[in-house]
Design an enzyme around this catalytic site. Structure first.
Site, mmCIF file in Angstrom:
data_model
loop_
_atom_site.group_PDB
_atom_site.id
_atom_site.type_symbol
_atom_site.label_atom_id
_atom_site.label_comp_id
_atom_site.label_asym_id
_atom_site.label_seq_id
_atom_site.Cartn_x
_atom_site.Cartn_y
_atom_site.Cartn_z
ATOM 1 C CB VAL A 187 19.595 50.609 -2.724
ATOM 2 C CG1 VAL A 187 19.600 51.821 -1.800
ATOM 3 C CG2 VAL A 187 18.789 50.918 -3.995
ATOM 4 C CG HIS B 197 61.427 40.303 6.536
ATOM 5 N ND1 HIS B 197 60.364 40.650 7.352
ATOM 6 C CD2 HIS B 197 62.499 41.045 6.949
ATOM 7 C CE1 HIS B 197 60.780 41.554 8.227
ATOM 8 N NE2 HIS B 197 62.078 41.808 7.998
ATOM 9 C CB VAL C 190 30.566 47.341 -2.950
ATOM 10 C CG1 VAL C 190 32.038 47.274 -3.232
ATOM 11 C CG2 VAL C 190 30.098 46.025 -2.387
ATOM 12 C CB ALA D 138 34.342 42.460 -13.290
ATOM 13 N NE ARG E 233 25.309 47.194 -11.575
ATOM 14 C CZ ARG E 233 25.294 48.281 -12.342
ATOM 15 N NH1 ARG E 233 25.347 49.486 -11.790
ATOM 16 N NH2 ARG E 233 25.235 48.175 -13.654
ATOM 17 C CB ALA F 148 26.610 51.612 4.271
ATOM 18 C CD GLU G 214 22.970 49.476 4.785
ATOM 19 O OE1 GLU G 214 23.562 49.785 3.745
ATOM 20 O OE2 GLU G 214 22.089 48.594 4.822
HETATM 21 P P1 FAD Z 1 27.970 44.586 -17.865
HETATM 22 O O1 FAD Z 1 29.339 45.002 -17.524
HETATM 23 O O2 FAD Z 1 26.846 45.360 -17.292
HETATM 24 O O3 FAD Z 1 27.877 44.565 -19.445
HETATM 25 C C1 FAD Z 1 26.706 44.257 -20.129
HETATM 26 C C2 FAD Z 1 26.775 44.876 -21.499
HETATM 27 O O4 FAD Z 1 25.710 44.360 -22.279
HETATM 28 C C3 FAD Z 1 26.601 46.397 -21.506
HETATM 29 O O5 FAD Z 1 27.596 46.981 -22.295
HETATM 30 C C4 FAD Z 1 25.233 46.611 -22.134
HETATM 31 O O6 FAD Z 1 25.138 47.807 -22.862
HETATM 32 C C5 FAD Z 1 25.145 45.411 -23.051
HETATM 33 N N1 FAD Z 1 23.771 44.998 -23.385
HETATM 34 C C6 FAD Z 1 22.780 44.643 -22.547
HETATM 35 N N2 FAD Z 1 21.691 44.253 -23.230
HETATM 36 C C7 FAD Z 1 22.004 44.374 -24.545
HETATM 37 C C8 FAD Z 1 21.303 44.115 -25.742
HETATM 38 N N3 FAD Z 1 20.070 43.610 -25.731
HETATM 39 N N4 FAD Z 1 21.936 44.359 -26.913
HETATM 40 C C9 FAD Z 1 23.191 44.845 -26.931
HETATM 41 N N5 FAD Z 1 23.911 45.085 -25.839
HETATM 42 C C10 FAD Z 1 23.330 44.854 -24.647
HETATM 43 N N6 FAD Z 1 33.030 44.441 -9.978
HETATM 44 C C11 FAD Z 1 34.237 43.980 -9.650
HETATM 45 O O7 FAD Z 1 34.479 42.771 -9.774
HETATM 46 N N7 FAD Z 1 35.227 44.802 -9.173
HETATM 47 C C12 FAD Z 1 35.017 46.126 -9.011
HETATM 48 O O8 FAD Z 1 35.915 46.845 -8.578
HETATM 49 C C13 FAD Z 1 33.747 46.652 -9.336
HETATM 50 N N8 FAD Z 1 33.492 47.966 -9.199
HETATM 51 C C14 FAD Z 1 32.268 48.460 -9.551
HETATM 52 C C15 FAD Z 1 32.021 49.814 -9.353
HETATM 53 C C16 FAD Z 1 30.790 50.355 -9.675
HETATM 54 C C17 FAD Z 1 30.538 51.825 -9.479
HETATM 55 C C18 FAD Z 1 29.783 49.503 -10.221
HETATM 56 C C19 FAD Z 1 28.461 50.066 -10.612
HETATM 57 C C20 FAD Z 1 30.017 48.145 -10.408
HETATM 58 C C21 FAD Z 1 31.263 47.614 -10.063
HETATM 59 N N9 FAD Z 1 31.542 46.246 -10.202
HETATM 60 C C22 FAD Z 1 32.762 45.763 -9.841
HETATM 61 C C23 FAD Z 1 30.550 45.309 -10.742
HETATM 62 C C24 FAD Z 1 30.864 45.031 -12.220
HETATM 63 O O9 FAD Z 1 30.859 46.242 -12.933
HETATM 64 C C25 FAD Z 1 29.847 44.067 -12.805
HETATM 65 O O10 FAD Z 1 29.777 42.909 -12.004
HETATM 66 C C26 FAD Z 1 30.254 43.665 -14.222
HETATM 67 O O11 FAD Z 1 30.347 44.779 -15.051
HETATM 68 C C27 FAD Z 1 29.242 42.675 -14.795
HETATM 69 O O12 FAD Z 1 29.666 42.291 -16.058
HETATM 70 P P2 FAD Z 1 28.659 41.817 -17.191
HETATM 71 O O13 FAD Z 1 29.483 41.582 -18.397
HETATM 72 O O14 FAD Z 1 27.796 40.761 -16.677
HETATM 73 O O15 FAD Z 1 27.686 43.079 -17.438
HETATM 74 P P1 NAI Z 2 25.224 46.479 -2.463
HETATM 75 O O1 NAI Z 2 24.297 45.351 -2.545
HETATM 76 O O2 NAI Z 2 26.676 46.237 -2.272
HETATM 77 O O3 NAI Z 2 24.791 47.438 -1.257
HETATM 78 C C1 NAI Z 2 23.524 48.036 -1.185
HETATM 79 C C2 NAI Z 2 23.316 48.522 0.242
HETATM 80 O O4 NAI Z 2 22.164 49.315 0.252
HETATM 81 C C3 NAI Z 2 23.105 47.382 1.230
HETATM 82 O O5 NAI Z 2 23.921 47.583 2.349
HETATM 83 C C4 NAI Z 2 21.618 47.487 1.555
HETATM 84 O O6 NAI Z 2 21.313 47.072 2.865
HETATM 85 C C5 NAI Z 2 21.387 48.980 1.383
HETATM 86 N N1 NAI Z 2 20.007 49.339 1.083
HETATM 87 C C6 NAI Z 2 19.145 48.708 0.256
HETATM 88 N N2 NAI Z 2 17.981 49.388 0.196
HETATM 89 C C7 NAI Z 2 18.124 50.484 0.986
HETATM 90 C C8 NAI Z 2 17.280 51.564 1.339
HETATM 91 N N3 NAI Z 2 16.055 51.668 0.825
HETATM 92 N N4 NAI Z 2 17.741 52.500 2.188
HETATM 93 C C9 NAI Z 2 19.003 52.408 2.690
HETATM 94 N N5 NAI Z 2 19.842 51.394 2.406
HETATM 95 C C10 NAI Z 2 19.409 50.450 1.560
HETATM 96 O O7 NAI Z 2 24.931 47.340 -3.781
HETATM 97 P P2 NAI Z 2 25.748 48.507 -4.448
HETATM 98 O O8 NAI Z 2 26.664 49.133 -3.483
HETATM 99 O O9 NAI Z 2 24.751 49.341 -5.148
HETATM 100 O O10 NAI Z 2 26.612 47.737 -5.524
HETATM 101 C C11 NAI Z 2 25.974 46.989 -6.567
HETATM 102 C C12 NAI Z 2 26.787 45.826 -6.993
HETATM 103 O O11 NAI Z 2 27.942 46.238 -7.675
HETATM 104 C C13 NAI Z 2 27.213 44.958 -5.838
HETATM 105 O O12 NAI Z 2 26.586 43.712 -5.964
HETATM 106 C C14 NAI Z 2 28.672 44.805 -5.941
HETATM 107 O O13 NAI Z 2 29.033 43.459 -5.971
HETATM 108 C C15 NAI Z 2 29.050 45.471 -7.252
HETATM 109 N N6 NAI Z 2 30.178 46.347 -6.973
HETATM 110 C C16 NAI Z 2 31.385 45.758 -6.718
HETATM 111 C C17 NAI Z 2 32.469 46.521 -6.390
HETATM 112 C C18 NAI Z 2 33.746 45.843 -6.064
HETATM 113 O O14 NAI Z 2 33.870 44.656 -6.348
HETATM 114 N N7 NAI Z 2 34.732 46.521 -5.497
HETATM 115 C C19 NAI Z 2 32.398 47.981 -6.333
HETATM 116 C C20 NAI Z 2 31.056 48.492 -6.567
HETATM 117 C C21 NAI Z 2 30.010 47.675 -6.899
#
Ligand code: FAD
Ligand code: NAI
Length: 476
Positions: free
Chosen positions: A277, A451, A191, A327, A279, A189, A211
């Site tokens: 769970v 407002h 994000v 991001a 990343r 449970a 969760e």
């Molecule tokens: P990434 O975005 O993972 O980019 C890394 C890139 O490097 C990838 O394209 C990969 O292919 C490339 N790469 C890796 N190794 C190599 C290599 N050796 N050679 C060539 N290319 C390579 N964050 C927010 O702030 N707001 C949100 O609303 C949000 N929503 C999310 C929703 C979901 C479903 C998920 C999964 C994540 C979300 N996040 C959000 C988290 C966000 O996506 C990450 O924090 C962000 O993308 C990290 O950026 P980065 O550039 O570090 O890595």
């Molecule tokens: P998360 O770390 O936000 O949540 C994982 C959850 O899984 C935690 O509550 C944890 O207690 C639970 N958990 C862990 N192991 C478990 C198990 N074995 N059984 C049941 N529950 C378990 O990770 P999530 O949701 O996968 O997101 C990954 C990352 O992506 C986050 O760090 C987040 O910052 C980023 N992200 C950001 C978003 C945003 O900014 N709006 C949206 C989505 C992702």
């Protein structure tokens, strides 16, 4: 003769592509290498954020929220639309098109900034050389003045519930379902669990979230988590806390999940199971053994406060290094590093990074929770304002939630701001700016807010810190 660049960035997610652009703005010659391949087999810049994270999830959150409001809220506004029907195919096409436009936009920005966008795998070698393996073509060794590693992260896979890309899926596959699962299970449970659970619940799935922790949203302020938990329950999300998943098995038609909770061993059946769970840093084949790069015990690249690795001229930013996996955190690290490479003074304020969960209501915060402030021993005061008392929220029919401000008793410095409610993700920007400028709640009290606006909730919460709220009774 091998090619050489002032800066080579590996990874074109929000950390890497932003670093590349800023370095180019400093007049550096820049190459940015990325190997991301989408499910249609096409390569694209933008990383997880644009292709499989922030952007597609927000597209679906918006679409599903509109459907939900058309079904449940329009009537209250006096709008009769007849039977509202879901066209998932069209909704998914819109998501894919937004992703295409934005990832294409990065390719355009690379061109405009004269950045060499290289499609393929990058690997750091000793002596700031980068081995580039293109998707088609010969391996090349590139010389770099500086290297920025921005390789991102990937979903954690549970050994007891391995991904099969059909019944047991990660967040990426869960964004691309082509049919609404009848019974959807989510492990975690966090994000992802809450955002994607909300999307599919609004589209018609019966969603159960398992969760492991006993506390809901343990990283959020308790007052905010309480409101959110109640609201999600009302929306039909069945969130089971203290539920430790012990096994998940895919069958032909469904997934059988076993878990333990306070009542003993349980078993539950789903049509699909999302495992969310957390990343882990993605560093597979990112550097050679003799490159000098070190990983910590969790697999993150070891860096200092300025994102310098142990190798001179090699930096690492974004999800592959310590800190929040967001991001905007990665992008700002990218900017800082590019500025440092250009010889400028630059730093990150890691204490003031906003977090937003894009559910309905949205949840957003910056700074310390009340529990953290209490633990720090600093004397503090709090003020909060419910959206139920906000004229704009009433007009919007979105009155659930509140804005809460915590400030120090001695000098009134704002220590944390926590919002659950409409547009919380936008409202938090005022708090971030205020804290960046070391503002006091009095500064916000004396700032004129339009407002009727949702931002007035911030104003009133600041006033409430000193028992001066005007549109809500103050604490006795
Ligand atoms: P990434 O975005 O993972 O980019 C890394 C890139 O490097 C990838 O394209 C990969 O292919 C490339 N790469 C890796 N190794 C190599 C290599 N050796 N050679 C060539 N290319 C390579 N964050 C927010 O702030 N707001 C949100 O609303 C949000 N929503 C999310 C929703 C979901 C479903 C998920 C999964 C994540 C979300 N996040 C959000 C988290 C966000 O996506 C990450 O924090 C962000 O993308 C990290 O950026 P980065 O550039 O570090 O890595
Ligand atoms: P998360 O770390 O936000 O949540 C994982 C959850 O899984 C935690 O509550 C944890 O207690 C639970 N958990 C862990 N192991 C478990 C198990 N074995 N059984 C049941 N529950 C378990 O990770 P999530 O949701 O996968 O997101 C990954 C990352 O992506 C986050 O760090 C987040 O910052 C980023 N992200 C950001 C978003 C945003 O900014 N709006 C949206 C989505 C992702």
């Amino acid at each position: 003769m091998s090619r050489s660049f002032d800066v080579v960035v590996i990874g074109a997610g929000p950390a890497g592509y932003v670093a590349a652009i800023r370095a180019a703005q400093h007049g550096k010659s820049v190459a940015c290498i990325d190997e991301w391949k989408n499910k249609d087999g096409k390569n694209a810049f933008g990383g997880t954020c644009l292709n499989a994270g922030c952007i597609p999830s927000k597209a679906l959150l918006e679409s599903s929220e509109l459907l939900h409001r058309a079904q449940h809220e329009f009537k209250k506004h006096g709008i009769n639309v007849g039977k509202v029907a879901l066209d998932l195919d069209a909704m998914q096409k819109r998501r894919a098109s937004i992703v295409r436009q934005l990832t294409g936009g990065i390719a355009g920005l690379f061109k405009a900034n004269k950045i060499e966008g290289l499609v393929g795998h990058g690997r750091l070698l000793a002596g700031k050389q980068v081995e580039f393996t293109p998707v088609d073509g010969d391996v090349e060794t590139i010389e770099a003045g500086n290297v920025i590693l921005a390789s991102g992260s990937s979903p954690i896979e549970l050994g007891i519930a391995p991904f099969d890309d059909d019944k047991i899926v990660d967040s990426w596959s869960a964004l691309e379902f082509d049919a609404v699962p009848g019974r959807l299970g989510v492990v975690g449970a966090g994000v992802v669990g809450l955002e994607l659970g909300s999307v599919w619940a609004r589209l018609g799935s019966q969603v159960t979230v398992l969760e492991a922790m006993d506390d809901f949203l343990f990283m959020a302020d308790r007052d905010i988590a309480k409101v959110a938990a109640k609201e999600f329950k009302q929306q039909g999300l069945d969130i089971k806390l203290g539920a430790k998943v012990s096994a998940a098995k895919s069958g032909k038609q469904n997934v059988q999940v076993s878990y333990d909770d306070a009542n003993g061993s349980q078993s539950i059946e789903f049509d699909k199971l999302i495992v969310a769970v957390g990343r882990r840093p993605h560093t597979d084949k990112l550097f050679s053994d003799d490159s000098g790069i070190q990983l910590d015990e969790h697999g993150f690249i070891v860096v200092d406060d300025e994102c310098r690795t142990r190798v001179r001229g090699v930096f690492a930013v974004g999800d592959c290094v310590r800190g929040l996996m967001l991001a905007h955190k990665g992008s700002e690290e990218g900017v800082m590093v590019a500025d440092l490479i250009a010889g400028e003074i630059a730093e990150m304020n890691y204490d003031i990074i906003p977090s937003v969960i894009y559910t309905a209501p949205e949840i957003a915060w910056v700074g310390k929770t009340e529990e953290e402030v209490k633990k720090s021993g600093r004397a503090y005061k709090t003020g909060s304002f419910p959206f139920a008392a906000s004229a704009r929220a009433k007009a919007m029919e979105q009155t659930v939630g509140m804005a809460k401000i915590i400030s120090s008793k001695d000098d009134d410095e704002i220590l944390g701001v926590h919002i659950v409610g409409p547009m919380a993700g936008e409202l938090i920007a005022e708090a971030v700016l205020a804290m960046e400028f070391s503002a006091s709640t009095e500064d916000i009290q004396r700032t004129i807010h339009a407002h009727p606006s949702l931002a007035e909730a911030m104003h009133e919460a600041a006033l409430a810190v000193d028992n001066k709220a005007l549109n809500f009774p103050n604490k006795p």
